[in-house]
Scaffold this motif. Structure first.
Motif, PDB file in Angstrom:
ATOM      1  N   PHE A  40     -14.675 -55.332 -14.187  1.00 43.36           N
ATOM      2  CA  PHE A  40     -14.563 -53.886 -14.398  1.00 43.36           C
ATOM      3  C   PHE A  40     -14.819 -53.144 -13.086  1.00 43.36           C
ATOM      4  N   PHE A  41     -15.885 -53.537 -12.365  1.00 39.13           N
ATOM      5  CA  PHE A  41     -16.188 -52.884 -11.092  1.00 39.13           C
ATOM      6  C   PHE A  41     -15.098 -53.159 -10.061  1.00 39.13           C
ATOM      7  N   LEU A  42     -14.514 -54.352 -10.112  1.00 32.98           N
ATOM      8  CA  LEU A  42     -13.432 -54.667  -9.184  1.00 32.98           C
ATOM      9  C   LEU A  42     -12.202 -53.811  -9.469  1.00 32.98           C
ATOM     10  N   TYR A  43     -11.855 -53.649 -10.750  1.00 32.42           N
ATOM     11  CA  TYR A  43     -10.721 -52.793 -11.096  1.00 32.42           C
ATOM     12  C   TYR A  43     -10.995 -51.321 -10.753  1.00 32.42           C
ATOM     13  N   MET A  44     -12.225 -50.904 -10.919  1.00 31.25           N
ATOM     14  CA  MET A  44     -12.570 -49.530 -10.537  1.00 31.25           C
ATOM     15  C   MET A  44     -12.442 -49.341  -9.030  1.00 31.25           C
ATOM     16  N   ALA A  45     -12.851 -50.333  -8.246  1.00 36.76           N
ATOM     17  CA  ALA A  45     -12.715 -50.245  -6.793  1.00 36.76           C
ATOM     18  C   ALA A  45     -11.244 -50.217  -6.387  1.00 36.76           C
ATOM     19  N   LEU A  46     -10.411 -51.013  -7.037  1.00 35.27           N
ATOM     20  CA  LEU A  46      -8.979 -50.990  -6.738  1.00 35.27           C
ATOM     21  C   LEU A  46      -8.347 -49.656  -7.128  1.00 35.27           C
ATOM     22  N   THR A  47      -8.743 -49.117  -8.269  1.00 38.11           N
ATOM     23  CA  THR A  47      -8.237 -47.810  -8.695  1.00 38.11           C
ATOM     24  C   THR A  47      -8.678 -46.716  -7.727  1.00 38.11           C
ATOM     25  N   LEU A  48      -9.912 -46.785  -7.308  1.00 37.76           N
ATOM     26  CA  LEU A  48     -10.416 -45.802  -6.352  1.00 37.76           C
ATOM     27  C   LEU A  48      -9.697 -45.931  -5.013  1.00 37.76           C
ATOM     28  N   GLY A  49      -9.350 -47.143  -4.633  1.00 34.88           N
ATOM     29  CA  GLY A  49      -8.575 -47.347  -3.415  1.00 34.88           C
ATOM     30  C   GLY A  49      -7.197 -46.716  -3.500  1.00 34.88           C
ATOM     31  N   MET A  50      -6.591 -46.791  -4.675  1.00 30.24           N
ATOM     32  CA  MET A  50      -5.292 -46.146  -4.860  1.00 30.24           C
ATOM     33  C   MET A  50      -5.427 -44.630  -4.863  1.00 30.24           C
ATOM     34  N   ILE A  51      -6.485 -44.133  -5.483  1.00 23.82           N
ATOM     35  CA  ILE A  51      -6.722 -42.693  -5.527  1.00 23.82           C
ATOM     36  C   ILE A  51      -7.056 -42.158  -4.130  1.00 23.82           C
ATOM     37  N   LEU A  52      -7.567 -43.023  -3.277  1.00 32.44           N
ATOM     38  CA  LEU A  52      -7.923 -42.632  -1.914  1.00 32.44           C
ATOM     39  C   LEU A  52      -6.698 -42.247  -1.096  1.00 32.44           C
ATOM     40  N   LEU A  53      -5.528 -42.672  -1.524  1.00 33.40           N
ATOM     41  CA  LEU A  53      -4.304 -42.334  -0.794  1.00 33.40           C
ATOM     42  C   LEU A  53      -3.945 -40.858  -0.908  1.00 33.40           C
ATOM     43  N   ILE A  54      -4.363 -40.207  -1.967  1.00 36.31           N
ATOM     44  CA  ILE A  54      -4.030 -38.789  -2.165  1.00 36.31           C
ATOM     45  C   ILE A  54      -4.679 -37.907  -1.087  1.00 36.31           C
ATOM     46  N   PRO A  55      -5.996 -38.033  -0.827  1.00 39.62           N
ATOM     47  CA  PRO A  55      -6.549 -37.220   0.265  1.00 39.62           C
ATOM     48  C   PRO A  55      -6.033 -37.630   1.644  1.00 39.62           C
ATOM     49  N   PHE A  56      -5.673 -38.907   1.821  1.00 36.25           N
ATOM     50  CA  PHE A  56      -5.081 -39.312   3.097  1.00 36.25           C
ATOM     51  C   PHE A  56      -3.770 -38.576   3.342  1.00 36.25           C
ATOM     52  N   TYR A  57      -3.003 -38.383   2.293  1.00 40.98           N
ATOM     53  CA  TYR A  57      -1.760 -37.616   2.422  1.00 40.98           C
ATOM     54  C   TYR A  57      -2.068 -36.176   2.834  1.00 40.98           C
ATOM     55  N   ARG A  58      -3.128 -35.593   2.258  1.00 40.58           N
ATOM     56  CA  ARG A  58      -3.493 -34.219   2.595  1.00 40.58           C
ATOM     57  C   ARG A  58      -3.969 -34.121   4.039  1.00 40.58           C
ATOM     58  N   VAL A  59      -4.645 -35.170   4.518  1.00 38.07           N
ATOM     59  CA  VAL A  59      -5.072 -35.167   5.922  1.00 38.07           C
ATOM     60  C   VAL A  59      -3.856 -35.264   6.830  1.00 38.07           C
ATOM     61  N   TYR A  60      -2.892 -36.073   6.454  1.00 32.91           N
ATOM     62  CA  TYR A  60      -1.703 -36.285   7.287  1.00 32.91           C
ATOM     63  C   TYR A  60      -0.762 -35.086   7.271  1.00 32.91           C
ATOM     64  N   LYS A  61      -0.507 -34.517   6.098  1.00 34.91           N
ATOM     65  CA  LYS A  61       0.484 -33.453   5.972  1.00 34.91           C
ATOM     66  C   LYS A  61      -0.096 -32.060   5.799  1.00 34.91           C
ATOM     67  N   GLY A  62      -1.421 -31.927   5.823  1.00 38.00           N
ATOM     68  CA  GLY A  62      -2.046 -30.646   5.543  1.00 38.00           C
ATOM     69  C   GLY A  62      -1.481 -29.520   6.385  1.00 38.00           C
ATOM     70  N   PRO A  63      -1.031 -28.450   5.752  1.00 34.40           N
ATOM     71  CA  PRO A  63      -0.450 -27.364   6.544  1.00 34.40           C
ATOM     72  C   PRO A  63      -1.491 -26.602   7.359  1.00 34.40           C
ATOM     73  N   THR A  64      -2.723 -26.581   6.889  1.00 37.73           N
ATOM     74  CA  THR A  64      -3.756 -25.863   7.639  1.00 37.73           C
ATOM     75  C   THR A  64      -4.900 -26.813   7.981  1.00 37.73           C
ATOM     76  N   LEU A  65      -5.725 -26.367   8.892  1.00 40.11           N
ATOM     77  CA  LEU A  65      -6.883 -27.164   9.280  1.00 40.11           C
ATOM     78  C   LEU A  65      -7.877 -27.292   8.129  1.00 40.11           C
ATOM     79  N   PHE A  66      -7.984 -26.248   7.313  1.00 38.08           N
ATOM     80  CA  PHE A  66      -8.904 -26.291   6.184  1.00 38.08           C
ATOM     81  C   PHE A  66      -8.503 -27.379   5.187  1.00 38.08           C
ATOM     82  N   ASP A  67      -7.205 -27.538   4.950  1.00 37.38           N
ATOM     83  CA  ASP A  67      -6.736 -28.602   4.054  1.00 37.38           C
ATOM     84  C   ASP A  67      -7.088 -29.976   4.610  1.00 37.38           C
ATOM     85  N   ARG A  68      -6.957 -30.137   5.903  1.00 38.29           N
ATOM     86  CA  ARG A  68      -7.281 -31.423   6.518  1.00 38.29           C
ATOM     87  C   ARG A  68      -8.775 -31.712   6.466  1.00 38.29           C
ATOM     88  N   LEU A  69      -9.586 -30.697   6.644  1.00 35.54           N
ATOM     89  CA  LEU A  69     -11.040 -30.891   6.542  1.00 35.54           C
ATOM     90  C   LEU A  69     -11.444 -31.282   5.123  1.00 35.54           C
TER      91      LEU A  69
END
Length: 80
Positions: free
Chosen positions: A4-33
């Motif tokens: 269960f903890f392993l699947y949660m870690a894998l799910t969290l790893g996938m969810i981690l891609l969403i903020p990485f996208y915001r850091v990469y494509k963020g239109p403003t500095l505030f979005d990247r922060l």
């Protein structure tokens, strides 16, 4: 329970891609922060999940506290 903890870690790893996208494509500095702060908090959670998986939560709590301090100082430094 470890699977269960392993699947949660894998799910969290996938969810981690969403903020990485915001850091990469963020239109403003505030979005990247906000993206960097979200990546840091999710990483801390993932480190604690690995501590539960390996059965050494006490060691991983120290690591996550150090990472939390570095994340906080890094975000504050970027805002200056």
């Amino acid at each position: 329970m470890d699977t269960f903890f392993l699947y949660m870690a894998l799910t969290l790893g996938m969810i981690l891609l969403i903020p990485f996208y915001r850091v990469y494509k963020g239109p403003t500095l505030f979005d990247r922060l906000l993206g960097v702060a979200a990546v840091g908090s999710k990483t801390i959670t993932m480190v604690l999940l690995f501590g539960l998986i390996y059965g050494r939560l006490d060691m991983f709590i120290d690591i996550s506290l150090g990472y939390a301090i570095l994340n906080f100082v890094g975000v504050i430094a970027m805002t200056k």
